[in-house]
Motif scaffolding. Sequence first.
Motif, PDB file in Angstrom:
ATOM      1  N   LEU A   1      13.707   8.777  -9.411  1.00  0.00           N
ATOM      2  CA  LEU A   1      13.799   7.462  -8.495  1.00  0.00           C
ATOM      3  C   LEU A   1      12.571   6.962  -8.905  1.00  0.00           C
ATOM      4  CD1 LEU A   1      15.112   8.181  -4.838  1.00  0.00           C
ATOM      5  CD2 LEU A   1      16.303   7.008  -6.845  1.00  0.00           C
ATOM      6  N   ARG A   2      11.499   7.712  -8.954  1.00  0.00           N
ATOM      7  CA  ARG A   2      10.029   7.002  -9.121  1.00  0.00           C
ATOM      8  C   ARG A   2      10.072   6.658 -10.614  1.00  0.00           C
ATOM      9  NH1 ARG A   2       8.412  11.098  -5.474  1.00  0.00           N
ATOM     10  NH2 ARG A   2       7.028  10.260  -3.926  1.00  0.00           N
ATOM     11  N   ARG A   3      10.681   7.356 -11.644  1.00  0.00           N
ATOM     12  CA  ARG A   3      10.841   7.093 -12.953  1.00  0.00           C
ATOM     13  C   ARG A   3      11.449   5.636 -13.115  1.00  0.00           C
ATOM     14  NH1 ARG A   3      14.418  10.435 -16.600  1.00  0.00           N
ATOM     15  NH2 ARG A   3      15.908   9.074 -16.246  1.00  0.00           N
TER      16      ARG A   3
ATOM     17  N   LEU B   1      10.715  17.217  -5.712  1.00  0.00           N
ATOM     18  CA  LEU B   1      12.068  17.641  -5.672  1.00  0.00           C
ATOM     19  C   LEU B   1      12.932  17.357  -4.662  1.00  0.00           C
ATOM     20  CD1 LEU B   1      11.321  21.315  -7.339  1.00  0.00           C
ATOM     21  CD2 LEU B   1      11.942  19.363  -8.568  1.00  0.00           C
ATOM     22  N   ARG B   2      12.562  16.691  -3.645  1.00  0.00           N
ATOM     23  CA  ARG B   2      13.459  16.409  -2.629  1.00  0.00           C
ATOM     24  C   ARG B   2      14.624  15.379  -3.427  1.00  0.00           C
ATOM     25  NH1 ARG B   2       9.673  13.760   1.819  1.00  0.00           N
ATOM     26  NH2 ARG B   2       9.030  13.127  -0.106  1.00  0.00           N
ATOM     27  N   THR B   3      15.692  15.299  -2.580  1.00  0.00           N
ATOM     28  CA  THR B   3      16.426  13.961  -3.257  1.00  0.00           C
ATOM     29  C   THR B   3      16.756  13.123  -2.076  1.00  0.00           C
ATOM     30  OG1 THR B   3      18.498  15.318  -2.635  1.00  0.00           O
ATOM     31  CG2 THR B   3      17.852  15.885  -4.673  1.00  0.00           C
TER      32      THR B   3
ATOM     33  N   ALA C   1       2.751  -2.025   4.642  1.00  0.00           N
ATOM     34  CA  ALA C   1       2.175  -0.415   4.721  1.00  0.00           C
ATOM     35  C   ALA C   1       3.292   0.296   4.156  1.00  0.00           C
ATOM     36  CB  ALA C   1       1.297  -0.189   6.039  1.00  0.00           C
ATOM     37  N   ALA C   2       3.234   0.889   3.175  1.00  0.00           N
ATOM     38  CA  ALA C   2       4.297   1.943   2.928  1.00  0.00           C
ATOM     39  C   ALA C   2       3.453   3.300   2.401  1.00  0.00           C
ATOM     40  CB  ALA C   2       5.198   1.592   1.576  1.00  0.00           C
ATOM     41  N   ASP C   3       2.397   3.690   3.053  1.00  0.00           N
ATOM     42  CA  ASP C   3       1.446   4.671   2.594  1.00  0.00           C
ATOM     43  C   ASP C   3       1.745   5.846   3.445  1.00  0.00           C
ATOM     44  OD1 ASP C   3       0.464   3.048   4.722  1.00  0.00           O
ATOM     45  OD2 ASP C   3      -1.361   2.654   3.580  1.00  0.00           O
TER      46      ASP C   3
ATOM     47  N   SER D   1       0.861  -1.181   0.082  1.00  0.00           N
ATOM     48  CA  SER D   1       0.159   0.102   0.066  1.00  0.00           C
ATOM     49  C   SER D   1       0.966   1.398   0.013  1.00  0.00           C
ATOM     50  CB  SER D   1      -0.809   0.038   1.084  1.00  0.00           C
ATOM     51  OG  SER D   1      -1.733   0.956   1.339  1.00  0.00           O
ATOM     52  N   GLY D   2       0.905   1.968  -1.177  1.00  0.00           N
ATOM     53  CA  GLY D   2       1.838   3.127  -1.051  1.00  0.00           C
ATOM     54  C   GLY D   2       2.734   2.901  -2.347  1.00  0.00           C
ATOM     55  N   GLY D   3       2.858   3.810  -3.171  1.00  0.00           N
ATOM     56  CA  GLY D   3       4.113   3.876  -4.244  1.00  0.00           C
ATOM     57  C   GLY D   3       4.612   5.287  -4.210  1.00  0.00           C
ATOM     58  N   GLY D   4       5.089   5.544  -2.989  1.00  0.00           N
ATOM     59  CA  GLY D   4       6.233   6.438  -3.051  1.00  0.00           C
ATOM     60  C   GLY D   4       7.490   6.042  -3.054  1.00  0.00           C
ATOM     61  N   VAL D   5       8.571   6.541  -2.737  1.00  0.00           N
ATOM     62  CA  VAL D   5       9.890   5.944  -3.120  1.00  0.00           C
ATOM     63  C   VAL D   5       9.877   4.623  -2.234  1.00  0.00           C
ATOM     64  CG1 VAL D   5      12.346   6.385  -2.884  1.00  0.00           C
ATOM     65  CG2 VAL D   5      10.953   8.312  -3.847  1.00  0.00           C
ATOM     66  N   ALA D   6       9.513   4.581  -1.162  1.00  0.00           N
ATOM     67  CA  ALA D   6       9.472   3.279  -0.165  1.00  0.00           C
ATOM     68  C   ALA D   6       8.951   2.208  -0.715  1.00  0.00           C
ATOM     69  CB  ALA D   6       9.209   3.682   1.271  1.00  0.00           C
TER      70      ALA D   6
ATOM     71  N   CYS E   1       1.136  -3.261  -6.173  1.00  0.00           N
ATOM     72  CA  CYS E   1       1.615  -2.101  -5.267  1.00  0.00           C
ATOM     73  C   CYS E   1       0.305  -1.101  -5.842  1.00  0.00           C
ATOM     74  CB  CYS E   1       2.838  -1.553  -5.959  1.00  0.00           C
ATOM     75  SG  CYS E   1       3.116  -0.037  -5.227  1.00  0.00           S
ATOM     76  N   VAL E   2      -0.303  -0.437  -4.876  1.00  0.00           N
ATOM     77  CA  VAL E   2      -1.165   0.708  -5.179  1.00  0.00           C
ATOM     78  C   VAL E   2      -0.930   1.961  -4.713  1.00  0.00           C
ATOM     79  CG1 VAL E   2      -3.235  -1.278  -5.439  1.00  0.00           C
ATOM     80  CG2 VAL E   2      -2.742  -0.035  -3.050  1.00  0.00           C
ATOM     81  N   ASP E   3      -1.415   3.060  -5.310  1.00  0.00           N
ATOM     82  CA  ASP E   3      -1.255   4.129  -4.822  1.00  0.00           C
ATOM     83  C   ASP E   3      -2.415   5.299  -5.588  1.00  0.00           C
ATOM     84  OD1 ASP E   3      -0.237   7.115  -4.356  1.00  0.00           O
ATOM     85  OD2 ASP E   3       1.496   6.111  -3.571  1.00  0.00           O
TER      86      ASP E   3
ATOM     87  N   SER F   1      -0.293   6.854   7.206  1.00  0.00           N
ATOM     88  CA  SER F   1      -0.738   5.690   6.758  1.00  0.00           C
ATOM     89  C   SER F   1      -2.300   5.308   7.038  1.00  0.00           C
ATOM     90  CB  SER F   1       0.269   4.413   7.202  1.00  0.00           C
ATOM     91  OG  SER F   1      -0.326   3.184   7.170  1.00  0.00           O
ATOM     92  N   PRO F   2      -3.132   5.158   5.958  1.00  0.00           N
ATOM     93  CA  PRO F   2      -4.442   4.555   6.325  1.00  0.00           C
ATOM     94  C   PRO F   2      -4.258   3.184   6.607  1.00  0.00           C
ATOM     95  CG  PRO F   2      -4.162   5.467   3.904  1.00  0.00           C
ATOM     96  CD  PRO F   2      -2.766   5.503   4.624  1.00  0.00           C
ATOM     97  N   VAL F   3      -3.226   2.279   6.133  1.00  0.00           N
ATOM     98  CA  VAL F   3      -3.345   0.830   6.764  1.00  0.00           C
ATOM     99  C   VAL F   3      -3.152   0.631   8.129  1.00  0.00           C
ATOM    100  CG1 VAL F   3      -1.922  -1.143   6.487  1.00  0.00           C
ATOM    101  CG2 VAL F   3      -2.816  -0.066   4.492  1.00  0.00           C
TER     102      VAL F   3
ATOM    103  N   LEU G   1      12.250  23.573   3.150  1.00  0.00           N
ATOM    104  CA  LEU G   1      11.947  24.103   1.879  1.00  0.00           C
ATOM    105  C   LEU G   1      12.948  23.172   0.887  1.00  0.00           C
ATOM    106  CD1 LEU G   1      12.377  27.934   2.450  1.00  0.00           C
ATOM    107  CD2 LEU G   1      10.538  27.094   1.217  1.00  0.00           C
ATOM    108  N   ALA G   2      12.420  22.463   0.092  1.00  0.00           N
ATOM    109  CA  ALA G   2      13.457  21.822  -0.883  1.00  0.00           C
ATOM    110  C   ALA G   2      13.129  22.364  -2.283  1.00  0.00           C
ATOM    111  CB  ALA G   2      12.853  20.143  -0.721  1.00  0.00           C
ATOM    112  N   PHE G   3      14.621  22.467  -2.922  1.00  0.00           N
ATOM    113  CA  PHE G   3      14.781  22.984  -4.261  1.00  0.00           C
ATOM    114  C   PHE G   3      15.954  22.593  -4.993  1.00  0.00           C
ATOM    115  CE2 PHE G   3      17.131  26.317  -2.739  1.00  0.00           C
ATOM    116  CZ  PHE G   3      16.537  26.861  -1.301  1.00  0.00           C
TER     117      PHE G   3
END
Length: 400
Positions: free
Chosen positions: A119-121, A50-52, A168-170, A11-16, A33-35, A174-176, A194-196
Amino acid sequence: MTHQTVDILVSGGGVAGLTAAAVFGSAGFSVICVDPAPPVTERDAEGSDLRTTAFLQPAQALLERAGLWARLAPHAADLQIMRIVDAGGPEPAARLTRDFNASDISDRPFGWNLPNWLLRREMVARLGEMPNVEFRPGTGTRSVFTREGEARVGLSDGSAVRCRLVIAADGRNSPVREAVGVPVKTIRYGQKALAFAVTHPIPHENISTEIHRSGGPFTLVPLPDYEGRPSSAVVWMEHGPEAMRLSRLDVPEFEAAMNDRSCLLYGPLTLASRRTVWPIISQIARRMYAERVALVAEAAHVVPPIGAQGLNMSLGDMRVLLDLAEAAPERLGDARMLETYHRRRHPEVQARVTGIDVLNRASMVSAQPLRDLRMMGLNAIYALPAVRRTMMQMGLGARG
Ligand SMILES: Cc1cc2nc3c(=O)[nH]c(=O)nc-3n(C[C@H](O)[C@H](O)[C@H](O)COP(=O)(O)OP(=O)(O)OC[C@H]3O[C@@H](n4cnc5c(N)ncnc54)[C@H](O)[C@@H]3O)c2cc1C
């Protein structure tokens, strides 16, 4: 209602979450995997992250096991030196600079820095290569029902999935985690980050630089050159209202403010992306599991972005889960596996959450005597080579 059966639902398709799907898919488990939020995979697209992420040394082996490292390595910037600068005097100028060099403890860099949108790409592309992994962007987890032998997860598209393990990676809300009733302890600092991205005339030479004054650190992390100029990712932590004010400034005023704060260590910084704002908290789940559910990443622990710990702790979660799953695949998601996961991870996670909380509070102080004390502390740690090396190894996760 349609029912699909798999080994693992992430559950969760962020980087984790994407990493978890790649890790377990590569190990031969069937994974969905759902998001609800489709991943934004272009730097300048609205909503891009834009975080790294600075992947520290131990991450490399796991990313290799997940079939990700070969995709990521060409885009990574090495982190050879962690430079800590105290600029806590009356004027915003560097008054103490201490370099922690990876060569003191290893023949490899501390780690490698990559933008989260990239990373997501690459992670989504990796999932697309595996017939046993299905990524469903646009679909979220709506309900979780568990019993001893399996979990049944209801999804927002009206379908349901039966599985042996829910990861649970949401995220921090986390809803889970809420559905299975695991409480969390949260510390709020009234701080935002601030991230940039920036470009600068003086090359970074693979040095990550953390500048401490008040309100929280200003950190520059190396990126590959951008449009032919040296480039860094910046995370600038400040008290919430100040961070919001900075985020709304016109670009020339913002650049003036960040040049003041960066003490011009790499020459005048030029803003090279949108500015994104992230609330800063510490949070830890009381347990890292529930029946048929493993909590990982920000669903289990959130720390302020200091020392590149957040996602690296999450990879530690996945490493332990994967080792347990591979050692006894027939026990995937059962009570013994999940209790062992909790026992192996929770004490270390607790220690890191506590340690980063202390560092963040030290970086926030504004009273001059406390800032002077902070500088003396840094100097004292640095002066003792054995302590310095131990700190570096602990930061990497090589020592608990
Ligand atoms: C400014 C900043 C800089 C950082 N820098 C670093 C660094 O250098 N190194 C490092 O290791 N860490 C760093 N971190 C921490 C790191 O970014 C996080 O640890 C990492 O992004 C964890 O993400 P996650 O996947 O757990 O959560 P998230 O990125 O929040 O992902 C959670 C996902 O769950 C999805 N979701 C929500 N609801 C549902 C639902 N109902 N069903 C399914 N999915 C759902 C969301 O859409 C989201 O995509 C930084 C953090 C910040 C704030």
